[in-house]
Design a protein around this motif. Structure first.
Motif, mmCIF file in Angstrom:
data_model
loop_
_atom_site.group_PDB
_atom_site.id
_atom_site.type_symbol
_atom_site.label_atom_id
_atom_site.label_comp_id
_atom_site.label_asym_id
_atom_site.label_seq_id
_atom_site.Cartn_x
_atom_site.Cartn_y
_atom_site.Cartn_z
ATOM 1 N N ASP A 189 0.813 -1.216 0.000
ATOM 2 C CA ASP A 189 0.000 0.000 0.000
ATOM 3 C C ASP A 189 0.847 1.268 0.000
ATOM 4 O O ASP A 189 0.315 2.372 -0.105
ATOM 5 C CB ASP A 189 -0.939 0.013 1.206
ATOM 6 N N VAL A 190 2.170 1.116 0.099
ATOM 7 C CA VAL A 190 3.066 2.279 0.080
ATOM 8 C C VAL A 190 3.111 2.836 -1.346
ATOM 9 O O VAL A 190 3.277 2.083 -2.311
ATOM 10 C CB VAL A 190 4.478 1.892 0.568
ATOM 11 N N LEU A 191 2.949 4.139 -1.466
ATOM 12 C CA LEU A 191 2.998 4.805 -2.767
ATOM 13 C C LEU A 191 4.454 4.888 -3.215
ATOM 14 O O LEU A 191 5.299 5.391 -2.477
ATOM 15 C CB LEU A 191 2.404 6.215 -2.642
ATOM 16 N N VAL A 192 4.750 4.371 -4.394
ATOM 17 C CA VAL A 192 6.102 4.440 -4.947
ATOM 18 C C VAL A 192 6.082 5.396 -6.128
ATOM 19 O O VAL A 192 5.294 5.223 -7.065
ATOM 20 C CB VAL A 192 6.618 3.054 -5.394
ATOM 21 N N ILE A 193 6.947 6.424 -6.054
ATOM 22 C CA ILE A 193 7.097 7.361 -7.165
ATOM 23 C C ILE A 193 8.566 7.400 -7.563
ATOM 24 O O ILE A 193 9.442 7.070 -6.757
ATOM 25 C CB ILE A 193 6.563 8.772 -6.828
ATOM 26 N N GLY A 194 8.814 7.791 -8.785
ATOM 27 C CA GLY A 194 10.184 7.837 -9.273
ATOM 28 C C GLY A 194 10.462 9.149 -9.975
ATOM 29 O O GLY A 194 9.549 9.866 -10.377
ATOM 30 N N ASP A 221 4.035 19.952 -8.267
ATOM 31 C CA ASP A 221 3.311 18.845 -8.905
ATOM 32 C C ASP A 221 3.517 17.541 -8.130
ATOM 33 O O ASP A 221 2.606 16.723 -8.014
ATOM 34 C CB ASP A 221 3.779 18.641 -10.350
ATOM 35 N N ILE A 222 4.725 17.343 -7.597
ATOM 36 C CA ILE A 222 5.030 16.141 -6.819
ATOM 37 C C ILE A 222 4.262 16.180 -5.500
ATOM 38 O O ILE A 222 3.639 15.193 -5.099
ATOM 39 C CB ILE A 222 6.549 16.011 -6.597
ATOM 40 N N PHE A 257 0.614 15.443 -6.201
ATOM 41 C CA PHE A 257 0.396 14.018 -6.486
ATOM 42 C C PHE A 257 0.379 13.201 -5.200
ATOM 43 O O PHE A 257 -0.502 12.357 -4.994
ATOM 44 C CB PHE A 257 1.467 13.486 -7.450
ATOM 45 N N ILE A 258 1.336 13.444 -4.330
ATOM 46 C CA ILE A 258 1.400 12.698 -3.059
ATOM 47 C C ILE A 258 0.156 12.975 -2.234
ATOM 48 O O ILE A 258 -0.492 12.047 -1.724
ATOM 49 C CB ILE A 258 2.681 13.043 -2.277
ATOM 50 N N ASN A 259 -0.227 14.237 -2.095
ATOM 51 C CA ASN A 259 -1.419 14.569 -1.302
ATOM 52 C C ASN A 259 -2.660 13.905 -1.857
ATOM 53 O O ASN A 259 -3.533 13.483 -1.089
ATOM 54 C CB ASN A 259 -1.611 16.089 -1.234
#
Length: 131
Positions: A87-92, A121-122, A125-127
């Motif tokens: 469930d952890v959000l992974v972004i790159g 923008d990052i 996206f996280i929020n």
């Protein structure tokens, strides 16, 4: 009770020797109110996942310039799932060709931010994507 802040680990997998972009993103996330843990350079996927587990993070933000993103990013997603952290959000982010982004998303990377992306923008996206 105070609302729990979003916890983000900013990590540099692989052999990259440059972390300026990762530090810029880490600072922007901190300034946006997130709790940010920065792992430093040259982390293995296993080290990153162990840090994510021990720090109880909501987001793993990966930064890569070396070209090994197609190997390292999916491996980190797999290891997170194996540890019960699917469930952890992974972004790159980093120098990642547009042609590689669909494959990374198919492998479980929620978003890829390339050079020049506004840090706002990052944050947005996280929020919008952390449960």
């Amino acid at each position: 009770m105070a609302e729990k802040r979003i916890r983000v680990i900013v990590a540099k997998p692989g052999l990259d020797g440059h972390d300026r972009g990762a530090k810029v993103v880490a600072r922007a996330l901190r300034d946006a109110g997130f709790e940010v843990i920065y792992t430093g350079l040259r982390q293995t996927p296993e080290q990153i996942v162990e840090a994510a587990l021990s720090e109880d993070v909501n987001v793993v933000a990966l930064s890569l310039l070396s070209g090994a993103h197609n190997t390292l990013f999916p491996k980190i997603v797999e290891l997170l799932k194996a540890k019960g952290m699917g469930d952890v959000l992974v972004i790159g982010g980093g120098v990642i060709p547009d042609a590689d982004i669909p494959g990374l998303k198919d492998a479980g990377v929620a978003a890829v931010f390339t050079p020049g992306t506004p840090t706002g923008d990052i944050v947005k996206f996280i929020n919008e994507h952390v449960k």
